[in-house]
Write a protein that holds these residues in place. Structure first.
Motif, PDB file in Angstrom:
ATOM      1  N   SER A 155       8.206   8.424  -1.033  1.00  0.00           N
ATOM      2  CA  SER A 155       7.984   7.649  -1.827  1.00  0.00           C
ATOM      3  C   SER A 155       6.980   6.651  -1.200  1.00  0.00           C
ATOM      4  O   SER A 155       6.152   6.076  -1.696  1.00  0.00           O
ATOM      5  CB  SER A 155       9.291   6.826  -2.391  1.00  0.00           C
ATOM      6  OG  SER A 155       9.127   5.687  -2.770  1.00  0.00           O
ATOM      7  N   THR A 156       7.411   6.216   0.309  1.00  0.00           N
ATOM      8  CA  THR A 156       6.612   5.073   0.998  1.00  0.00           C
ATOM      9  C   THR A 156       5.060   5.594   0.937  1.00  0.00           C
ATOM     10  O   THR A 156       4.195   4.738   0.828  1.00  0.00           O
ATOM     11  CB  THR A 156       7.299   4.912   2.270  1.00  0.00           C
ATOM     12  OG1 THR A 156       8.644   4.640   1.938  1.00  0.00           O
ATOM     13  CG2 THR A 156       6.576   3.602   2.805  1.00  0.00           C
ATOM     14  N   GLU A 179      -5.920   1.601  -4.834  1.00  0.00           N
ATOM     15  CA  GLU A 179      -6.132   0.445  -5.810  1.00  0.00           C
ATOM     16  C   GLU A 179      -7.122  -0.510  -5.289  1.00  0.00           C
ATOM     17  O   GLU A 179      -7.892  -1.127  -5.808  1.00  0.00           O
ATOM     18  CB  GLU A 179      -4.977  -0.122  -6.049  1.00  0.00           C
ATOM     19  CG  GLU A 179      -4.145   0.791  -7.164  1.00  0.00           C
ATOM     20  CD  GLU A 179      -2.802   0.410  -7.439  1.00  0.00           C
ATOM     21  OE1 GLU A 179      -2.100   0.803  -8.431  1.00  0.00           O
ATOM     22  OE2 GLU A 179      -2.418  -0.481  -6.879  1.00  0.00           O
ATOM     23  N   PHE A 180      -6.866  -0.797  -3.889  1.00  0.00           N
ATOM     24  CA  PHE A 180      -7.961  -1.547  -3.218  1.00  0.00           C
ATOM     25  C   PHE A 180      -9.101  -0.966  -2.796  1.00  0.00           C
ATOM     26  O   PHE A 180     -10.036  -1.820  -2.584  1.00  0.00           O
ATOM     27  CB  PHE A 180      -7.202  -2.229  -1.651  1.00  0.00           C
ATOM     28  CG  PHE A 180      -6.336  -3.268  -2.050  1.00  0.00           C
ATOM     29  CD1 PHE A 180      -5.048  -3.187  -2.521  1.00  0.00           C
ATOM     30  CD2 PHE A 180      -6.638  -4.705  -1.539  1.00  0.00           C
ATOM     31  CE1 PHE A 180      -4.483  -4.367  -2.800  1.00  0.00           C
ATOM     32  CE2 PHE A 180      -6.059  -5.838  -1.787  1.00  0.00           C
ATOM     33  CZ  PHE A 180      -4.788  -5.563  -2.414  1.00  0.00           C
ATOM     34  N   GLU A 195       3.312   5.022  -1.897  1.00  0.00           N
ATOM     35  CA  GLU A 195       3.083   3.751  -2.042  1.00  0.00           C
ATOM     36  C   GLU A 195       1.703   3.445  -1.298  1.00  0.00           C
ATOM     37  O   GLU A 195       0.830   2.433  -1.749  1.00  0.00           O
ATOM     38  CB  GLU A 195       3.939   2.989  -2.020  1.00  0.00           C
ATOM     39  CG  GLU A 195       5.129   2.787  -3.059  1.00  0.00           C
ATOM     40  CD  GLU A 195       6.253   1.842  -2.878  1.00  0.00           C
ATOM     41  OE1 GLU A 195       6.149   0.943  -2.287  1.00  0.00           O
ATOM     42  OE2 GLU A 195       7.274   2.197  -3.456  1.00  0.00           O
ATOM     43  N   GLU A 238      -1.381   4.605  -3.147  1.00  0.00           N
ATOM     44  CA  GLU A 238      -1.520   3.808  -4.112  1.00  0.00           C
ATOM     45  C   GLU A 238      -2.460   2.498  -3.839  1.00  0.00           C
ATOM     46  O   GLU A 238      -3.469   2.163  -4.446  1.00  0.00           O
ATOM     47  CB  GLU A 238      -0.459   3.486  -4.870  1.00  0.00           C
ATOM     48  CG  GLU A 238       0.221   4.535  -5.784  1.00  0.00           C
ATOM     49  CD  GLU A 238      -0.616   4.674  -7.091  1.00  0.00           C
ATOM     50  OE1 GLU A 238      -0.602   3.699  -7.696  1.00  0.00           O
ATOM     51  OE2 GLU A 238      -1.374   5.741  -7.096  1.00  0.00           O
ATOM     52  N   LEU A 239      -1.653   1.907  -2.787  1.00  0.00           N
ATOM     53  CA  LEU A 239      -2.241   0.570  -2.151  1.00  0.00           C
ATOM     54  C   LEU A 239      -3.791   0.731  -1.838  1.00  0.00           C
ATOM     55  O   LEU A 239      -4.543   0.290  -2.232  1.00  0.00           O
ATOM     56  CB  LEU A 239      -1.547   0.096  -1.194  1.00  0.00           C
ATOM     57  CG  LEU A 239      -2.028  -1.086  -0.244  1.00  0.00           C
ATOM     58  CD1 LEU A 239      -1.639  -2.306  -1.157  1.00  0.00           C
ATOM     59  CD2 LEU A 239      -1.254  -1.281   0.894  1.00  0.00           C
TER      60      LEU A 239
END
Lengths: 249, 258
Positions: A234-235, A245-246, A238, A241-242
């Motif tokens: 999960s981490t 998105e950036f 994330e 995703e981070l």
């Protein structure tokens, strides 16, 4: 008069074989019905043609001999076909016939039996391992990572079954590859961000990296800890995703 | 000597007054400058009761409020350099995407939104950084996602699907739990507080692997099991019709009765 009745009477009508009243009725119907008129016209053309072409009968000089020759030819062809089919069937039957009787020594039979037993046990273990459904309460998720037995370890080593650790490792490698890709894109963009944004991004990435390190450490000590495996997964998601998105900014 | 001291005291007092006056002037000048550095954007759309708002912000605070009008009213304060905002109304969805609208620009100022939507709207908002607030929404979906830092506050929500995700920051949910509803709250570090009615019924999977701090409050019962050395709570409240999935990687989770 309907069409069916009319069409039945067309032939006698054209031959002038009908009574006057019936003939008048047919004529009246033909005047109204295009379809029947067409049929009548076709009949009339055929009759005209037949009248114009006188039929001449051609009689064979020896009709009996001719029929005899025709029937002989047909019989010969039928026989040839039957013979070919029988031959084909025989060849096919030969193909499936065993060339020789089975003969095995005792050691060969014993090896075969042992081989079958081994393969079926392997298949059973693989089946049970792969198709055991998780229970819905979520608690079993942690238990399902029970220590693999020696047999499972051996199977895992020779690549017959994929252990939970192997699955996790493969997944982590895939995630790391994606992270690397997005990280390159972020590196290319981050110089254009303002300080505030850059600092926030770094803080979050640092937080995620710390979590990743913690879970990795736990998993090194206890590879069967499914919860840490799940959290690591999960981490890493994330993190991905981070970065993704950036990378748009 | 006494007279000199008195003069000196008077001189100092008058200097202090002058300095204070100057400081006030400087302060007000900067304040006015700060205000004038913002640009205001406003736009309204007539909308059906079940309109969907889809907003992607770069940085800044977003507040969405439900109201009793068939209208979506967008107002935004743009810090300089001002971002481009091109809202679109696409078959029942109001779309605002500041990431897309400003792609390729080197620097873009924060944008603080206040958007009013009909109560029964669905709200799907996200930002790369900044706080997200959603109040008085009863639509099918409420989703709030912060890529990095920021707090999420969802107040007076009655939706069947609620998703709140952030990196560093707190999450506060105050609302009803619908039957068959799906509720997901995920944070990397912060406090997750969930304020729901006592009579709520739901299945729960709550995970706080680092702190192991999961406070169930009045929702604690015999059907709840702590697993994985107390890092996770799995169980159900009532008949368990809804689903709650709460994960706080490095923070705490608390349930509060509404």
């Amino acid at each position: 008069m309907n069409c069916e009745q009319c069409q039945e009477l067309i032939s006698p009508f054209l031959d002038n074989d009908l009574e006057e009243t019936t003939s008048a009725n047919v004529q009246a119907h033909l005047a109204l019905c295009v379809q029947c008129a067409k049929v009548c016209e076709d009949f009339a053309v055929i009759l005209d043609f037949c009248r114009e072409q006188p039929t001449t009968k051609v009689i064979a000089p020896n009709s009996q001999a001719l029929w005899c020759r025709i029937s002989n030819t047909i019989e010969t062809e039928i026989k040839a076909d039957t013979a070919q089919q029988t031959k084909q069937k025989q060849e096919e039957a030969k193909k499936y016939r065993f060339p020789r009787a089975w003969k095995f020594s005792f050691s060969q039979v014993a090896s075969a039996v042992l081989g079958i037993a081994l393969v079926s046990s392997l298949l059973t273990v693989v089946g049970v391992k792969n198709y055991s459904a998780p229970t819905p309460d979520g608690g079993s998720a942690i238990e399902s990572y029970a220590e693999p037995n020696v047999f499972e370890k051996v199977l895992g080593k020779i690549g017959l079954i994929e252990t939970a650790q192997n699955v996790r490792q493969r997944r982590i490698e895939q995630q790391q590859a994606a992270i690397e890709y997005w990280n390159k894109r972020v590196e290319a963009r981050r110089m254009q961000w303002n300080n505030h944004l850059r600092e926030a991004f770094d803080r979050n990435l640092n937080e995620i990296n710390q979590a990743v390190s913690e879970y990795t450490l736990i998993l090194q000590e206890n590879p069967q800890d499914e919860l840490s495996g799940e959290m690591l997964d999960s981490t890493l998601n994330e993190k991905m995703e981070l970065l993704r998105e950036f990378s748009d900014l | 000597m006494n007279l000199d001291l008195h003069n000196l005291f008077g001189l100092l007092t008058s200097k202090k007054t002058t300095i204070l006056l100057w400081l006030s002037v400087v302060f007000f000048t900067f304040s006015v400058g700060e205000v004038s550095a913002q640009v205001k954007f406003a736009k309204s759309y007539p909308a059906s009761k079940n309109v969907r708002l889809q907003l992607t912000n770069r940085t800044g605070t977003v507040t969405v409020e439900g109201w009793d009008r068939s209208e979506v009213a967008i107002s935004a304060y743009l810090e300089k350099p001002a971002a481009n905002i091109v809202p679109q109304s696409l078959s029942g969805t109001i779309v605002i995407n500041l990431v897309k609208d400003n792609q390729g620009r080197n620097e873009v100022g924060s944008v603080n939104f206040l958007i009013r939507v009909p109560y029964s709207s669905s709200v799907d908002i996200e930002t790369r950084m900044g706080n997200l607030n959603v109040n008085n929404i009863q639509g099918n979906l409420v989703r709030a996602h912060i890529s990095s830092e920021g707090d999420i506050t969802l107040m007076n929500i009655s939706s069947g699907a609620v998703v709140a995700e952030n990196g560093i920051g707190d999450i506060f949910f105050d609302g009803e739990v619908r039957r068959e509803g799906n509720y997901r709250f995920t944070s990397m570090r912060g406090v997750i507080n969930l304020r729901i009615p006592l009579e709520s019924s739901f299945k729960l999977v709550a995970t706080a692997p680092s702190t192991r701090s999961i406070n169930l409050g009045s929702f604690s019962n015999g059907d709840m099991n702590f697993v994985g050395d107390g890092r996770r709570v799995v169980g159900k409240v009532g008949d368990g019709s809804a689903t709650f999935n709460v994960t706080n990687q490095r923070g705490i989770i608390s349930f509060i009765t509404r």
